[in-house]
Design an enzyme around this catalytic site. Sequence first.
Site, PDB file in Angstrom:
ATOM      1  N   GLY A   1     -47.001  -2.425 -36.578  1.00  0.00           N
ATOM      2  CA  GLY A   1     -45.420  -1.978 -35.480  1.00  0.00           C
ATOM      3  C   GLY A   1     -44.384  -3.423 -34.644  1.00  0.00           C
ATOM      4  O   GLY A   1     -43.314  -3.141 -33.753  1.00  0.00           O
TER       5      GLY A   1
ATOM      6  N   GLU B   1     -51.883  -4.998 -39.490  1.00  0.00           N
ATOM      7  CA  GLU B   1     -51.141  -4.132 -40.805  1.00  0.00           C
ATOM      8  C   GLU B   1     -49.967  -3.077 -40.329  1.00  0.00           C
ATOM      9  O   GLU B   1     -49.834  -2.039 -40.610  1.00  0.00           O
ATOM     10  CB  GLU B   1     -52.546  -2.965 -40.522  1.00  0.00           C
ATOM     11  CG  GLU B   1     -52.893  -2.381 -39.253  1.00  0.00           C
ATOM     12  CD  GLU B   1     -53.789  -1.443 -39.454  1.00  0.00           C
ATOM     13  OE1 GLU B   1     -54.753  -1.041 -40.764  1.00  0.00           O
ATOM     14  OE2 GLU B   1     -53.775  -0.116 -38.569  1.00  0.00           O
TER      15      GLU B   1
ATOM     16  N   GLY C   1     -46.444  -2.371 -41.342  1.00  0.00           N
ATOM     17  CA  GLY C   1     -46.016  -1.497 -42.945  1.00  0.00           C
ATOM     18  C   GLY C   1     -44.102  -1.446 -43.167  1.00  0.00           C
ATOM     19  O   GLY C   1     -43.889  -2.770 -43.153  1.00  0.00           O
ATOM     20  N   ARG C   2     -43.342  -0.673 -41.322  1.00  0.00           N
ATOM     21  CA  ARG C   2     -41.825  -1.209 -41.269  1.00  0.00           C
ATOM     22  C   ARG C   2     -41.403  -3.200 -41.730  1.00  0.00           C
ATOM     23  O   ARG C   2     -40.353  -2.988 -42.747  1.00  0.00           O
ATOM     24  CB  ARG C   2     -41.249  -1.099 -39.972  1.00  0.00           C
ATOM     25  CG  ARG C   2     -39.592  -0.259 -40.106  1.00  0.00           C
ATOM     26  CD  ARG C   2     -39.415   0.152 -39.477  1.00  0.00           C
ATOM     27  NE  ARG C   2     -40.248   1.135 -38.511  1.00  0.00           N
ATOM     28  CZ  ARG C   2     -39.775   2.510 -38.896  1.00  0.00           C
ATOM     29  NH1 ARG C   2     -38.867   2.950 -39.281  1.00  0.00           N
ATOM     30  NH2 ARG C   2     -40.155   3.917 -38.165  1.00  0.00           N
TER      31      ARG C   2
ATOM     32  N   CYS D   1     -25.528  21.343 -45.736  1.00  0.00           N
ATOM     33  CA  CYS D   1     -25.483  22.518 -44.719  1.00  0.00           C
ATOM     34  C   CYS D   1     -25.944  22.144 -43.462  1.00  0.00           C
ATOM     35  O   CYS D   1     -26.411  23.613 -43.092  1.00  0.00           O
ATOM     36  CB  CYS D   1     -24.793  23.781 -45.889  1.00  0.00           C
ATOM     37  SG  CYS D   1     -25.024  23.725 -47.393  1.00  0.00           S
TER      38      CYS D   1
ATOM     39  N   TYR E   1     -40.312   3.997 -44.481  1.00  0.00           N
ATOM     40  CA  TYR E   1     -39.916   5.750 -43.900  1.00  0.00           C
ATOM     41  C   TYR E   1     -39.046   6.137 -44.866  1.00  0.00           C
ATOM     42  O   TYR E   1     -37.626   6.332 -43.786  1.00  0.00           O
ATOM     43  CB  TYR E   1     -40.167   5.101 -42.198  1.00  0.00           C
ATOM     44  CG  TYR E   1     -41.792   4.542 -42.024  1.00  0.00           C
ATOM     45  CD1 TYR E   1     -42.681   5.384 -41.780  1.00  0.00           C
ATOM     46  CD2 TYR E   1     -41.848   2.644 -42.196  1.00  0.00           C
ATOM     47  CE1 TYR E   1     -43.846   4.573 -41.448  1.00  0.00           C
ATOM     48  CE2 TYR E   1     -42.740   2.795 -40.720  1.00  0.00           C
ATOM     49  CZ  TYR E   1     -43.669   2.980 -41.405  1.00  0.00           C
ATOM     50  OH  TYR E   1     -44.964   3.000 -40.600  1.00  0.00           O
TER      51      TYR E   1
HETATM   52  C1  PLP Z   1     -47.908   3.646 -39.174  1.00  0.00           C
HETATM   53  C2  PLP Z   1     -48.893   3.137 -38.353  1.00  0.00           C
HETATM   54  C3  PLP Z   1     -48.822   1.408 -38.908  1.00  0.00           C
HETATM   55  C4  PLP Z   1     -47.502   0.583 -39.563  1.00  0.00           C
HETATM   56  O1  PLP Z   1     -46.447   0.810 -38.768  1.00  0.00           O
HETATM   57  P1  PLP Z   1     -45.814   0.048 -39.092  1.00  0.00           P
HETATM   58  O2  PLP Z   1     -44.553   0.320 -37.252  1.00  0.00           O
HETATM   59  O3  PLP Z   1     -44.690   0.839 -40.234  1.00  0.00           O
HETATM   60  O4  PLP Z   1     -45.206  -1.413 -39.222  1.00  0.00           O
HETATM   61  C5  PLP Z   1     -49.963   0.289 -38.426  1.00  0.00           C
HETATM   62  N1  PLP Z   1     -51.452   0.982 -38.043  1.00  0.00           N
HETATM   63  C6  PLP Z   1     -51.590   1.911 -38.218  1.00  0.00           C
HETATM   64  C7  PLP Z   1     -52.832   2.710 -37.683  1.00  0.00           C
HETATM   65  C8  PLP Z   1     -50.490   2.925 -38.111  1.00  0.00           C
HETATM   66  O5  PLP Z   1     -50.791   4.506 -37.968  1.00  0.00           O
END
Ligand code: PLP
Length: 403
Positions: free
Chosen positions: A224, A260, A262-263, A338, A367
């Site tokens: 996050g 953990e 991601g984005r 469309c 994403y």
């Molecule tokens: C989606 C998710 C993440 C990654 O979140 P980001 O906003 O992409 O950093 C990490 N842990 C869990 C459990 C998630 O659902």
Amino acid sequence: MRPALLDHVGRLSDEDLPAYVYDLPALHEHVHAIRAALPARVELLYAAKANSDPRIVQALAAHVDGFEVASGGELNHVRGLVPETPLAFGGPGKTQTELVQALEAGVERLHIESEHELRLLTTLLGDRSADVLLRVNLPVAMGHVALAMGGRPSPFGMDPAQLDDCLELIASDPRIRLHGLHLHLASGLRAQAQLALIDEMLTWAEAWAHERAVDLAEVNVGGGMGVDYTHPHKVFDWSVFGAGLLRILTRHPRLTLRIEPGRSVTAYCGWYVTQVLDIKFSRGEAFAVLRGGTHHLRTPAAKQHDQPFEVIPDDVWLRPWDRPEARNEPVTLVGQLCTPKDVLARRVTVERLRVGDRVAFAMAGAYAWNISHHAFLMHPHPTFHHVHDAEVSVPGTYAHRMS
Ligand SMILES: *Cc1c(COP(=O)(O)O)cnc(C)c1O
């Protein structure tokens, strides 16, 4: 766009477009900096759901302590690509098949979402064991965040009171080893806000563990870390975050912290490159219709933002009529779908945009392709390119069209 990427894009034919271009050297540099900013007692996992492109996963493996996977599909995919890298299996609604798959794959951690899931696991273990974290939805006030996943009624994790039944089950089953808690609560936070939340969560976790006489070895505080699509240069401050974690961890001397994200790891390394097919004026307002659209890059539709972009001019114009263009005025960039929802950026002022010019959308590495509705309208899929600096002068060899 840096010169090596521009060079690559310049050699793509119109038929190669739209194209996803991944900047692997930039990704390496970015993750290296993230790892370097984090204290040693923080383990870095990458949440595969942000982008599980094979070469991205392989590039990341050199820098991370593991991958967080959230389905049997991701589990197979990532394990196949980087068999030596530890996996944590999380996410709601794990099926019996997926749990067995995780046990057979020997995942390093299972993030347990509910008492029912834990009970299901005990029926599948046989003579195997499982290393688990219990996911809890803490009662913390989060203010405004992009995606709140806890702190209020939510399908993710358990209420604190529901942990007790899990503890009882675990106490009665030596095959289940409890390592600690999982606490991913929100996405979209800046470094200071994220630190404050982590501080609060760890304080809660230690007090809970003390009261229940649980040996708390590990807390995973999720991902996050914020990505600001309106201000692409305001990157999450990993140095401030790392220094803050170091301070917080001095108060928790025995704890291993896991994150953990991601984005914030992969968003910046991806570009969606396309081309202007038409420029139209509707009641005085300019629209640029692009090859492709939100069925390839759903991010701006999903998050309701303007995807940042750069115009790459193409001066060749061979038609006998005037080249349609917009000049020094707001333009809405749409795709070929469309539907009025197919908007990539709305009323953004451009110096000049002409039919045939290329447009490179930035921050399309997370994403983006993998959350998009590819089948809608049956347009061709984009081509995919992974730029390594040593390779950029060899055109075409590493392009492939996904099907
Ligand atoms: C989606 C998710 C993440 C990654 O979140 P980001 O906003 O992409 O950093 C990490 N842990 C869990 C459990 C998630 O659902």
